[in-house]
Structure formats: C-alpha cells, structure tokens
Design an enzyme around this catalytic site. Structure first.
Site, PDB file in Angstrom:
ATOM      1  N   ASP A  80       0.787  -1.278   0.224  1.00 23.20           N
ATOM      2  CA  ASP A  80      -0.020   0.036  -0.173  1.00 23.20           C
ATOM      3  C   ASP A  80       0.768   1.374   0.243  1.00 23.20           C
ATOM      4  O   ASP A  80       1.579   1.482   0.988  1.00 23.20           O
ATOM      5  CB  ASP A  80      -1.067   0.077   1.288  1.00 23.20           C
ATOM      6  CG  ASP A  80      -2.131   0.891   0.984  1.00 23.20           C
ATOM      7  OD1 ASP A  80      -2.169   1.853   0.207  1.00 23.20           O
ATOM      8  OD2 ASP A  80      -3.171   0.690   1.804  1.00 23.20           O
ATOM      9  N   ASP A  81       0.726   2.065  -1.016  1.00 27.02           N
ATOM     10  CA  ASP A  81       1.286   3.379  -1.215  1.00 27.02           C
ATOM     11  C   ASP A  81       3.066   3.044  -1.301  1.00 27.02           C
ATOM     12  O   ASP A  81       3.716   4.267  -0.896  1.00 27.02           O
ATOM     13  CB  ASP A  81       1.233   4.303   0.106  1.00 27.02           C
ATOM     14  CG  ASP A  81      -0.120   4.889   0.032  1.00 27.02           C
ATOM     15  OD1 ASP A  81      -1.024   4.502  -1.058  1.00 27.02           O
ATOM     16  OD2 ASP A  81      -0.694   5.765   0.801  1.00 27.02           O
ATOM     17  N   CYS A 134      -5.962   4.089  -3.736  1.00 25.68           N
ATOM     18  CA  CYS A 134      -6.090   2.752  -3.625  1.00 25.68           C
ATOM     19  C   CYS A 134      -7.532   1.953  -3.818  1.00 25.68           C
ATOM     20  O   CYS A 134      -7.647   1.028  -4.316  1.00 25.68           O
ATOM     21  CB  CYS A 134      -5.605   2.553  -2.231  1.00 25.68           C
ATOM     22  SG  CYS A 134      -6.316   3.610  -0.828  1.00 25.68           S
ATOM     23  N   LYS A 165      -5.949  -5.593   3.874  1.00 22.37           N
ATOM     24  CA  LYS A 165      -6.759  -4.299   3.492  1.00 22.37           C
ATOM     25  C   LYS A 165      -7.956  -4.994   2.553  1.00 22.37           C
ATOM     26  O   LYS A 165      -7.451  -5.573   1.479  1.00 22.37           O
ATOM     27  CB  LYS A 165      -6.084  -3.360   3.150  1.00 22.37           C
ATOM     28  CG  LYS A 165      -6.985  -2.012   2.763  1.00 22.37           C
ATOM     29  CD  LYS A 165      -5.901  -0.879   2.328  1.00 22.37           C
ATOM     30  CE  LYS A 165      -6.576   0.286   1.993  1.00 22.37           C
ATOM     31  NZ  LYS A 165      -5.507   1.610   1.770  1.00 22.37           N
ATOM     32  N   HIS A 197     -11.164  -2.345   1.493  1.00 20.01           N
ATOM     33  CA  HIS A 197     -11.416  -0.994   1.214  1.00 20.01           C
ATOM     34  C   HIS A 197     -12.267  -0.896  -0.206  1.00 20.01           C
ATOM     35  O   HIS A 197     -12.023   0.031  -1.107  1.00 20.01           O
ATOM     36  CB  HIS A 197      -9.996  -0.132   0.936  1.00 20.01           C
ATOM     37  CG  HIS A 197     -10.107   1.106   1.118  1.00 20.01           C
ATOM     38  ND1 HIS A 197      -9.326   2.079   0.699  1.00 20.01           N
ATOM     39  CD2 HIS A 197     -11.087   1.982   1.456  1.00 20.01           C
ATOM     40  CE1 HIS A 197      -9.746   3.432   0.864  1.00 20.01           C
ATOM     41  NE2 HIS A 197     -10.797   3.444   1.659  1.00 20.01           N
ATOM     42  N   HIS A 216       1.466   2.322   4.036  1.00 19.35           N
ATOM     43  CA  HIS A 216       0.492   3.376   3.887  1.00 19.35           C
ATOM     44  C   HIS A 216       0.510   4.168   5.473  1.00 19.35           C
ATOM     45  O   HIS A 216       0.935   3.335   6.569  1.00 19.35           O
ATOM     46  CB  HIS A 216      -0.936   2.940   3.954  1.00 19.35           C
ATOM     47  CG  HIS A 216      -1.993   4.072   3.551  1.00 19.35           C
ATOM     48  ND1 HIS A 216      -2.545   4.856   4.519  1.00 19.35           N
ATOM     49  CD2 HIS A 216      -2.796   4.207   2.444  1.00 19.35           C
ATOM     50  CE1 HIS A 216      -3.363   5.530   4.016  1.00 19.35           C
ATOM     51  NE2 HIS A 216      -3.807   5.166   3.017  1.00 19.35           N
ATOM     52  N   ASP A 224      -0.234  -0.576  -5.033  1.00 14.05           N
ATOM     53  CA  ASP A 224      -1.606  -0.214  -5.586  1.00 14.05           C
ATOM     54  C   ASP A 224      -1.386   1.063  -6.128  1.00 14.05           C
ATOM     55  O   ASP A 224      -2.511   1.393  -7.013  1.00 14.05           O
ATOM     56  CB  ASP A 224      -2.458  -0.176  -4.205  1.00 14.05           C
ATOM     57  CG  ASP A 224      -2.265   0.911  -3.172  1.00 14.05           C
ATOM     58  OD1 ASP A 224      -0.963   1.352  -3.140  1.00 14.05           O
ATOM     59  OD2 ASP A 224      -3.123   1.083  -2.387  1.00 14.05           O
ATOM     60  N   ASN A 225      -0.585   2.083  -5.926  1.00 11.19           N
ATOM     61  CA  ASN A 225      -0.584   3.407  -6.637  1.00 11.19           C
ATOM     62  C   ASN A 225       0.830   3.898  -6.659  1.00 11.19           C
ATOM     63  O   ASN A 225       1.722   3.151  -5.746  1.00 11.19           O
ATOM     64  CB  ASN A 225      -1.850   4.172  -6.271  1.00 11.19           C
ATOM     65  CG  ASN A 225      -1.951   4.204  -4.737  1.00 11.19           C
ATOM     66  OD1 ASN A 225      -2.908   3.877  -4.278  1.00 11.19           O
ATOM     67  ND2 ASN A 225      -0.749   4.620  -3.901  1.00 11.19           N
ATOM     68  N   LYS A 235       1.317  10.226  -5.217  1.00  9.93           N
ATOM     69  CA  LYS A 235      -0.078   9.477  -5.089  1.00  9.93           C
ATOM     70  C   LYS A 235      -1.155  10.489  -5.282  1.00  9.93           C
ATOM     71  O   LYS A 235      -1.063  11.536  -5.168  1.00  9.93           O
ATOM     72  CB  LYS A 235      -0.268   8.910  -3.550  1.00  9.93           C
ATOM     73  CG  LYS A 235      -1.536   8.347  -3.537  1.00  9.93           C
ATOM     74  CD  LYS A 235      -1.639   7.912  -2.055  1.00  9.93           C
ATOM     75  CE  LYS A 235      -2.991   7.471  -1.532  1.00  9.93           C
ATOM     76  NZ  LYS A 235      -2.973   6.853  -0.013  1.00  9.93           N
TER      77      LYS A 235
END
Length: 567
Positions: free
Chosen positions: A58-59, A97, A151, A153, A243, A306-307, A328
């Site tokens: 994540d991130d 995300c 996660k 989301h 994240h 994810d990004n 992001k």
C-alpha cells in the site's frame, strides 16, 4: 474375416479377434481411439492449477525497491523474486487505492464501475457493485480455495460488500483505508474505532502486535493449513504497509527495526525505511512457508504496489517515486506507474524486465489464463491476458493503450497509447506536479557487492534455490529497470489546467517536456482517445457520510453499520 496378416499378431488382438470377431482394421481403430482417450485423460490429470499468491503493498513508491536502482532501503526478498521472476517496468494503475483495488478484482477500469473518484470512507454507504463478478469468484469456479488477509477498502457498510460475500472463504484484516499499526484503531473525520476483523468477528486480542507481522503470521497459517487435495490456493495478502496510519502518528515501525536505519538523516524517511524493511521480511517469510509446504514450485507470486508513493510529506508519508514526476493521487508517472513483478517456475527467461504496457485490470484475465481457464469466456472486462507473453508462448504485446483514470471530481484525465501519454488537468491545484526524492543512490553505507550478498542470504533466495529456480544477473536487471533522466527543469512548459499536455514516455519518462506543439497529429489522436474513454464512463458511486455510522454507536468498532440501521 479373411484379411492377410502383414505383421505378427499380438496376444491382445487374438483376444479381441476371438471374443468380438473383430477385423484387423476394426482393432487398429480401437487402439487409436484408446490411445487418444488415454493421452487426453493424462493431459487433463497432468495440468495442475497453480497456487496464486498476490501480495499488494500500500502506497509503496516506484523508487522504494532495490530493483529500480535505490539501495537506501534494502529489499532483498523482493529483489530475489525480481532476480528470478519478471519485473513489470511499464506497469500502471489508478493513483488511489480504492480505484486500483477495484481494477484488480474486476478486470475493469474504475471509470466503468463507478469507482473512479476518491476512495471509500467508512461512513459512506457504497462499494464495489454487487452485480460485478470478482477475481476470487472466477477462481472459485475453477476449484480454488480463496483466502484474503489485510486491507479490503471496497465497501463495508453492508455485509454483502465484505470479502466473505465476494468469493473468499475467509478474510482476516481491516475494511477501511488505514489504521494504527499497533492499536488497530482507525480514525476518519473525528470518528474512531477498532478495525480488525477475523471473518465477521471483531478481533481485540492483537493490541500491540505490529500489523505487518500480524498479517504475515495469518498468511503463514493459511499456507500451513492448506491441503492441495481440496484445490489450489489463492491467497490475497494486502498489506497496510507502507500506508500512513492515523494522523496523530502516521509513520510506525518497531523501534528495533528503525534503529537499523540510523544512516538515514530524515526521521520520517528513517521510519518509512523500517516499514519497508518489515514488508520485505514478510515476503521472505511467506515464500519460505510456501517452500516448507512444498507448494512453492507450483505457485505464481505477484508483488505489486497499489498506486504511486506519497512522497515528501504527502499524506504525512515519506515514499519516493524518484525520478518520476508527481505523487499518489496525481495523473503523473509518480502517481500511476508502480513497482511490480511476477514470479513463477515456468516464466520465459526469468530474471528479466518486461517492457510491454500492463495495467492493473490485466491481472484478472492473466491469472485466470494462468490457471488454465479460457479467457475468451470473460465478457465485458477491460483487462487482457499477459500470461502467454510472460511464458514465451506469444511475442505479441497484449496491450497498446490504457486509461490511467478519469476523475472529473478532482478534475483530471490521463491516457496512454504506445509511447504517448496525454494529461488533461491535475490535482491539488498543481502543488504536487513536481519531482521529489530521495534518489537513494548516495549518502548511505551499502554497496552493490554487499547488497547482492544480502539478496543471496534472504529467505526468498534460499527458498527459490531449493527448488532449482534460475536467477538473472541483478546488476543487469537493475540497469534495465532503472529509469534515468537528467535534472528536472526549473519551470515546466506543461500547464495541464490550461491545455492538455503530451509526452513521449519512452523518451521522456520523467515528463519534462510537453511536446503537443511538436506532434499535433499525435496530440489530436490522444485527445480523441481520452474523449472516447469519457463517453464510456459511468457516474461515480460516491455517497455522503452518514453520522450514524460513527463507531461510538457500535462499541467503538467500525462495522457493517447499515445492516444494523436497516438502510
């Protein structure tokens, strides 16, 4: 009955000749049919669907892994997979995300599912549409045992939107966008509550246990308890790392891990490095467990962010996308181009860099195809199957164009066709339309010789070596995967809020120069492509927050609140 024998008569023919009164020709036809049937049955039996382990960071920034050239934060387990797998170096998704996770699960661009704007907040009553079939549901039909850790989301206001209702046998993790790494409480807009769940049950027992290690332990338990006789395993491990946690303490890692990075002067980057380090250790432990259970050689492993990363304090984080532009939630390469790789035992030329354009929507058909299913049966998706190309059965690029996203709420759109990219509009009034470090190429104590030893000594490398996996030359891989640009300009000639900008990403991966005036035909072509995508989009599904979703009404737990409110 009187055919002349041209070859010695086998005993089996004598049997059928005397019992069934067959001719030689009838017997030969029987033998041919029998051989065909036996070969068909043996081929069906011989094809064993691979296990699939999808690890989503994540991130994580483009520059936060060793295989992109930065040694500031060692990632030896990730890099061992890269050395024995394939680096996806033209790999894209949306810059946030919720949209990117929807793309993985549906094989559809977020503009086609209503997931394109912003993210889902816990007090909002919406989620990934229930009428869309998800990746685990497709795999379930193929006999897969599907488990999710980490996660989600993609909607939690109603039980029907949760992972256990969307194709997963079990989910352990959290449902919102972020949480504290130790207390497991999530704070959003002044509301806070526990967000850690074992299936549908709230889990208060893990207070104080670091989330990355907790999720790793749960993944190991799933692998340990998996029985291949029940079907192949699909494990979706979606880490919280790296994240930011809650605003009052955004960057968190165990103290002993942070101490390993005292050579990093910036405090936030130092803690961030410890978070990445824990993520890397997690991957090593998962690969090691697969090896211990004799599952590794029959497993496909995907590692992906994810990004793009939130750099330079964006979202109170300290990721790095250097030398790419943006962060992001921006349409620039630093927002939509991600670190990613795939590993499997049957890849063509492992330890190489894959330069074909790939989008996150491609995972559904690619993994579906890798599982031996017929991708032509997939209807209404945007993704394409890369597995024949990755395994050397095809040399045709599966994808030539994509839409990075169209978010009219934030006011931007970005498309790609071949080497050309068009950006219309931007986010945050252009405040993050810059180039942020660190580069990670200097001012630290490690060198390439030492780093390659770290890779060789990692749990991942040792586990891969046990099954005879092949490794490429890491120096060569890094050289090919590394993005090189000159120093960024003091002033950019791109003004995306005034006029769309055109870039040749192959020649200008850092988006230094808008070449729209130099290539008017390409500019017009990409503008039309963007408009074509706009005509296919559906309205965003976002809903306003409901104050009655506040966890204080539910024992200070984030839950499927709409079920209780009967709305």
């Amino acid at each position: 009955m009187g055919e002349r024998m041209l070859f010695p008569v086998p005993t089996v023919y004598i049997f059928y000749y005397t019992v069934f009164d067959w001719t030689i020709m009838e017997f030969e036809q029987y033998v041919c049919l029998s051989v065909f049937v036996l070969e068909f049955l043996s081929s069906v039996e011989a094809f064993s669907r691979p296990n699939i382990v999808f690890i989503l960071a994540d991130d994580l920034g483009f520059n936060d892994v060793g295989f992109h050239g930065s040694l500031q934060i060692p990632t030896p387990n990730i890099d061992a997979l890269a050395s024995s797998g394939i680096i996806l170096n033209q790999y894209y998704g949306t810059p946030l995300c919720t949209p990117s996770r929807s793309a993985i699960m549906t094989g559809k661009h977020p503009i086609h599912t209503g997931m394109q704007h912003d993210v889902i907040y816990a007090a909002e009553s919406w989620g990934l549409p229930l009428n869309i079939k998800l990746l685990p549901e497709y795999l379930k039909e193929l006999g897969y045992q599907n488990f999710a850790v980490g996660k989600w989301h993609l909607g939690q206001f109603n039980k029907r939107y949760l992972p256990v209702s969307r194709g997963f046998i079990h989910h352990y993790g959290y449902w919102t966008g972020h949480k504290d790494y130790f207390s497991h409480n999530a704070e959003e807009f002044g509301m806070w509550g526990l967000d850690l769940h074992d299936g549908l049950e709230d889990d208060w027992s893990e207070f104080g246990n670091y989330t990355t290690r907790l999720f790793t332990r749960k993944a190991e338990e799933i692998i340990e308890n998996h029985s291949p006789e029940e079907g192949p395993l699909f494990l979706y491990l979606a880490h919280l790392a790296v994240h930011s946690a809650n605003p009052h303490s955004p960057l968190q890692a165990p103290r002993e891990t942070v101490k390993r990075f005292e050579y990093i002067e910036d405090k936030n980057r130092r803690i961030f490095a410890a978070m990445v380090y824990e993520l890397d250790l997690s991957i090593g432990r998962v690969v090691k467990k697969l090896s211990q259970k004799n599952l590794l050689k029959d497993t496909i492993i995907v590692f992906s962010s994810d990004n793009g990363g939130p750099a330079a304090g964006f979202n109170q984080n300290a990721a790095s996308n250097w030398p790419l532009k943006g962060v992001k939630n921006t349409p620039w390469e630093g927002g939509v181009r991600m670190a990613g790789l795939v590993w499997a035992n049957n890849l063509e030329q492992p330890g190489r860099v894959y330069t074909n354009l790939m989008d996150m929507v491609d995972w559904l058909p690619t993994l579906y195809g890798a599982a031996g299913a017929n991708c032509s049966s997939l209807k209404g998706i945007d993704g394409v199957n890369h597995w024949p190309t990755l395994t050397g059965k095809s040399d045709k690029p599966p994808r030539t164009k994509t839409v990075h996203n169209i978010d009219e709420g934030f006011g931007y759109g970005a498309v790609r066709k071949g080497p050309w990219k068009l950006v219309q509009g931007t986010t945050y009034n252009g405040d993050w339309d810059k180039w942020f470090g660190p580069s990670g190429r200097d001012n630290f104590t490690i060198d390439w010789k030492h780093y390659k030893k770290l890779i060789a000594d990692s749990d991942t490398a040792k586990s891969l070596a046990r099954i005879g996996a092949r490794f490429g030359h890491f120096d060569k891989i890094v050289s090919q995967a590394n993005v090189k640009c000159s120093n960024p300009p003091d002033i950019s000639n791109c003004k995306p809020k005034v006029k769309p900008c055109l870039f040749n990403i192959e020649r200008d991966p850092c988006e230094y120069e808008d070449v729209a005036d130099k290539h008017p035909k390409k500019y017009t072509e990409l503008l039309k492509l963007l408009e074509d995508y706009k005509h296919t989009q559906v309205p965003p599904r976002n809903k306003p927050q409901n104050p009655l979703a506040d966890p204080k009404y539910f024992g200070y737990v984030w839950t499927y609140w709409a079920d209780y409110l009967k709305i």
